[in-house]
Each structure stands twice: as structure tokens, then as C-alpha cells.
Design a protein around this motif. Structure first.
Motif, PDB file in Angstrom:
ATOM      1  N   VAL A 172      56.118  16.641  30.467  1.00 54.26           N
ATOM      2  CA  VAL A 172      55.698  16.785  29.069  1.00 54.26           C
ATOM      3  C   VAL A 172      55.181  18.200  28.808  1.00 54.26           C
ATOM      4  CG1 VAL A 172      54.021  16.017  27.344  1.00 54.26           C
ATOM      5  CG2 VAL A 172      55.207  14.335  28.769  1.00 54.26           C
ATOM      6  N   LEU A 173      54.407  18.742  29.756  1.00 55.56           N
ATOM      7  CA  LEU A 173      53.870  20.098  29.591  1.00 55.56           C
ATOM      8  C   LEU A 173      55.000  21.121  29.470  1.00 55.56           C
ATOM      9  CD1 LEU A 173      51.540  22.159  29.611  1.00 55.56           C
ATOM     10  CD2 LEU A 173      51.689  22.156  32.115  1.00 55.56           C
ATOM     11  N   LEU A 174      55.995  21.021  30.332  1.00 57.05           N
ATOM     12  CA  LEU A 174      57.119  21.965  30.289  1.00 57.05           C
ATOM     13  C   LEU A 174      57.918  21.824  29.001  1.00 57.05           C
ATOM     14  CD1 LEU A 174      58.358  21.813  33.990  1.00 57.05           C
ATOM     15  CD2 LEU A 174      57.131  23.677  32.867  1.00 57.05           C
ATOM     16  N   LEU A 175      58.085  20.584  28.520  1.00 56.50           N
ATOM     17  CA  LEU A 175      58.818  20.374  27.271  1.00 56.50           C
ATOM     18  C   LEU A 175      58.046  20.934  26.075  1.00 56.50           C
ATOM     19  CD1 LEU A 175      60.245  16.760  27.785  1.00 56.50           C
ATOM     20  CD2 LEU A 175      61.521  18.915  27.787  1.00 56.50           C
ATOM     21  N   LEU A 177      66.839  20.705  26.851  1.00 56.76           N
ATOM     22  CA  LEU A 177      65.871  21.102  27.865  1.00 56.76           C
ATOM     23  C   LEU A 177      65.459  19.937  28.753  1.00 56.76           C
ATOM     24  CD1 LEU A 177      63.456  23.444  25.867  1.00 56.76           C
ATOM     25  CD2 LEU A 177      65.195  24.107  27.540  1.00 56.76           C
ATOM     26  N   VAL A 178      65.635  18.703  28.263  1.00 58.84           N
ATOM     27  CA  VAL A 178      65.163  17.540  29.011  1.00 58.84           C
ATOM     28  C   VAL A 178      65.802  17.467  30.388  1.00 58.84           C
ATOM     29  CG1 VAL A 178      65.208  15.026  29.126  1.00 58.84           C
ATOM     30  CG2 VAL A 178      64.531  16.155  27.016  1.00 58.84           C
ATOM     31  N   THR A 213      63.617  17.903  33.780  1.00 64.31           N
ATOM     32  CA  THR A 213      63.440  16.767  34.682  1.00 64.31           C
ATOM     33  C   THR A 213      64.026  17.064  36.058  1.00 64.31           C
ATOM     34  OG1 THR A 213      65.476  15.745  33.803  1.00 64.31           O
ATOM     35  CG2 THR A 213      63.380  15.036  32.849  1.00 64.31           C
ATOM     36  N   ALA A 214      65.102  17.840  36.093  1.00 63.13           N
ATOM     37  CA  ALA A 214      65.702  18.208  37.379  1.00 63.13           C
ATOM     38  C   ALA A 214      64.748  19.092  38.180  1.00 63.13           C
ATOM     39  CB  ALA A 214      67.025  18.930  37.147  1.00 63.13           C
ATOM     40  N   LEU A 238      62.067   8.652  25.735  1.00 67.62           N
ATOM     41  CA  LEU A 238      60.975   8.108  26.536  1.00 67.62           C
ATOM     42  C   LEU A 238      61.435   7.721  27.939  1.00 67.62           C
ATOM     43  CD1 LEU A 238      59.022   5.932  23.926  1.00 67.62           C
ATOM     44  CD2 LEU A 238      58.645   8.300  24.596  1.00 67.62           C
ATOM     45  N   ALA A 239      62.537   6.981  28.032  1.00 69.24           N
ATOM     46  CA  ALA A 239      63.050   6.637  29.366  1.00 69.24           C
ATOM     47  C   ALA A 239      63.425   7.892  30.134  1.00 69.24           C
ATOM     48  CB  ALA A 239      64.258   5.705  29.239  1.00 69.24           C
ATOM     49  N   ASN A 240      63.858   8.936  29.387  1.00 70.83           N
ATOM     50  CA  ASN A 240      64.265  10.167  30.084  1.00 70.83           C
ATOM     51  C   ASN A 240      63.093  10.851  30.795  1.00 70.83           C
ATOM     52  OD1 ASN A 240      62.944  11.150  27.823  1.00 70.83           O
ATOM     53  ND2 ASN A 240      64.783  11.977  26.877  1.00 70.83           N
TER      54      ASN A 240
END
Length: 235
Positions: free
Chosen positions: A29-32, A73-74, A78-79, A196-198
Motif C-alpha cells: 500500500v505504501l509503494l502504491l 503499478l500493482v 506486488t512482484a 483488494l485481492a491483488n
């Protein structure tokens, strides 16, 4: 593969994963959020229209565009996060489901960070290239799932495999079983587009590919054993 996905889904929200889940969610969340502010700041710096009304409308559109940009960006975010927490997740999965087998070896921190950042940049770059297909409904989704399925499958499987074998051997194993690895990557990519699931993608994908690597490794060991047995039986 289905049983690996079910096991990973169940374990993602299990108590042993809770601490890793909170750290992973917080960092994701912080990175997004940082990414959104960066996109918004870039748009604001480029929009300097003389008319106040037009300038306000342009900034609103830019804000919506920045929100849309978060979709791209997600996956890289996440990767990158997954690479940082992979060993924590893998250790829990191995201890819970494979207690009789030798545990994997953690990657060195700098090596793990390097692989995560490199992969995130590759995913981001290719997803930006996919923007040219934005106005081709259907085609863009298939292309997105195909490209990200390949990249995610390759990276997550490699990270799981590197806990047990060298880079050359891990690459050879991935190439030999490229189809199940790709299908697993497409599954993870599909989850990555669900709001959200992502955010749970790093934990789910890591657990899933740890299970998948275990199954593929067992199949490979059996294949080599059969080959060796055949060689011994041959005159």
C-alpha cells in the motif's frame, strides 16, 4: 495445480501468515500511494494551461489518469514486495506442509533485493508497452494476461526454486516444465487485476509457487530415477 492453488489460498489468511501479511500489505500500500503521488506530481508539473477552468479540468482528468495508472503499478509493486518476503512465506509453507523434507536456503539479502527490483522494472516496462493495446478490447486483456502470466510464472517459480538449487538448474527446471509454470503465472496475473485481492498477490503467489515447485521437483526426481533405473537395467 488446483490443489496447490487451494492450499495457497487457505494459507494466505492463516494465523502463521499474519505477521508477513501485515508487513506485505503495509509495504504494498505504501509503494502504491507513493506511486500515485509521483504520477500526480508528474502530471501537475506538465499541466500549465493559461485558462483557470481548463487547468482545473485538466488536473481532474490527470488525477483520474494517475488512478488508472496504478493498475499498471500493482503488478510490478506486488512482484517487488514478493521478493522481499519470499523466504518468510516459503519457510512457513515448507514447515507446515513438508516437515519431513529438508528446508530451503534463504537467498542473500542483496541478491533478493536485486532480483526483486530487476523484475519489477521489467514488468513495469512491458506493461507500459502494452498501453498501445488499450483501445483494443479483448486483445488487450489476452495480451496482458499472456505477458504477465509468463513473467510472473517465471519469476515466482525461479525464486522458489533458487531456495533448493543453483540458478542454472532452476532455469533448466523451469524451462522443462514451462507449461504448468506459465498456467500458474496466468492464474496469479488474473488475481492481480481483482481489486483488494491483488494486495494479497505476493503471499498467494509465493505460497502457490512453493507448492508447485515441490510437486514439479518430485516429478522430476521420479523421472530421473526412472531414467537411471532404465539405464541400470539396460544390457
Amino acid at each position: 495445480m488446483l490443489d496447490a492453488a487451494i492450499l495457497a489460498a487457505r494459507q494466505t489468511l492463516s494465523p502463521p501468515f499474519r505477521a508477513v501479511l501485515l508487513k506485505s500489505l503495509g509495504l504494498t500500500v505504501l509503494l502504491l500511494v507513493v506511486g500515485w503521488f509521483a504520477l500526480q506530481a508528474l502530471a501537475d508539473s506538465l499541466l500549465t494551461l493559461p485558462n483557470a477552468t481548463a487547468n482545473s479540468i485538466a488536473h481532474i482528468v490527470a488525477g483520474l489518469g494517475a488512478a488508472f495508472g496504478l493498475l499498471f503499478l500493482v503488478t510490478p509493486v506486488t512482484a517487488a514486495v514478493a521478493g522481499l518476503f519470499l523466504d518468510d512465506v516459503a519457510e512457513i509453507v515448507e514447515r507446515t506442509h513438508y516437515p519431513s523434507e529438508a528446508p530451503g536456503t534463504e537467498l542473500p539479502l542483496m541478491r533478493s533485493v536485486f532480483l526483486s527490483v530487476r523484475f519489477a522494472l521489467v514488468v513495469l516496462g512491458l506493461n507500459l508497452l502494452l498501453l498501445v493495446l488499450l483501445f483494443l478490447p479483448g486483445v488487450n486483456l489476452v495480451a496482458w494476461l499472456g505477458v504477465n502470466g509468463y513473467l510472473l510464472g517465471r519469476e515466482y517459480f525461479s525464486l522458489a526454486a533458487l531456495r533448493f538449487r543453483g540458478e542454472a538448474e532452476a532455469t533448466a527446471l523451469r524451462r522443462r516444465y514451462r507449461l504448468p509454470v506459465f498456467i500458474g503465472g496466468v492464474l496469479v496475473a488474473g488475481i492481480a487485476v481483482i481489486p483488494l485481492a491483488n494486495l494479497l498477490t505476493p503471499l498467494f503467489a509465493t505460497a502457490f509457487f512453493v507448492h508447485l515447485h515441490k510437486k514439479i521437483a518430485a516429478r522430476e526426481a521420479k523421472r530421473l530415477e526412472n531414467q537411471g533405473g532404465g539405464a541400470r537395467l539396460a544390457p
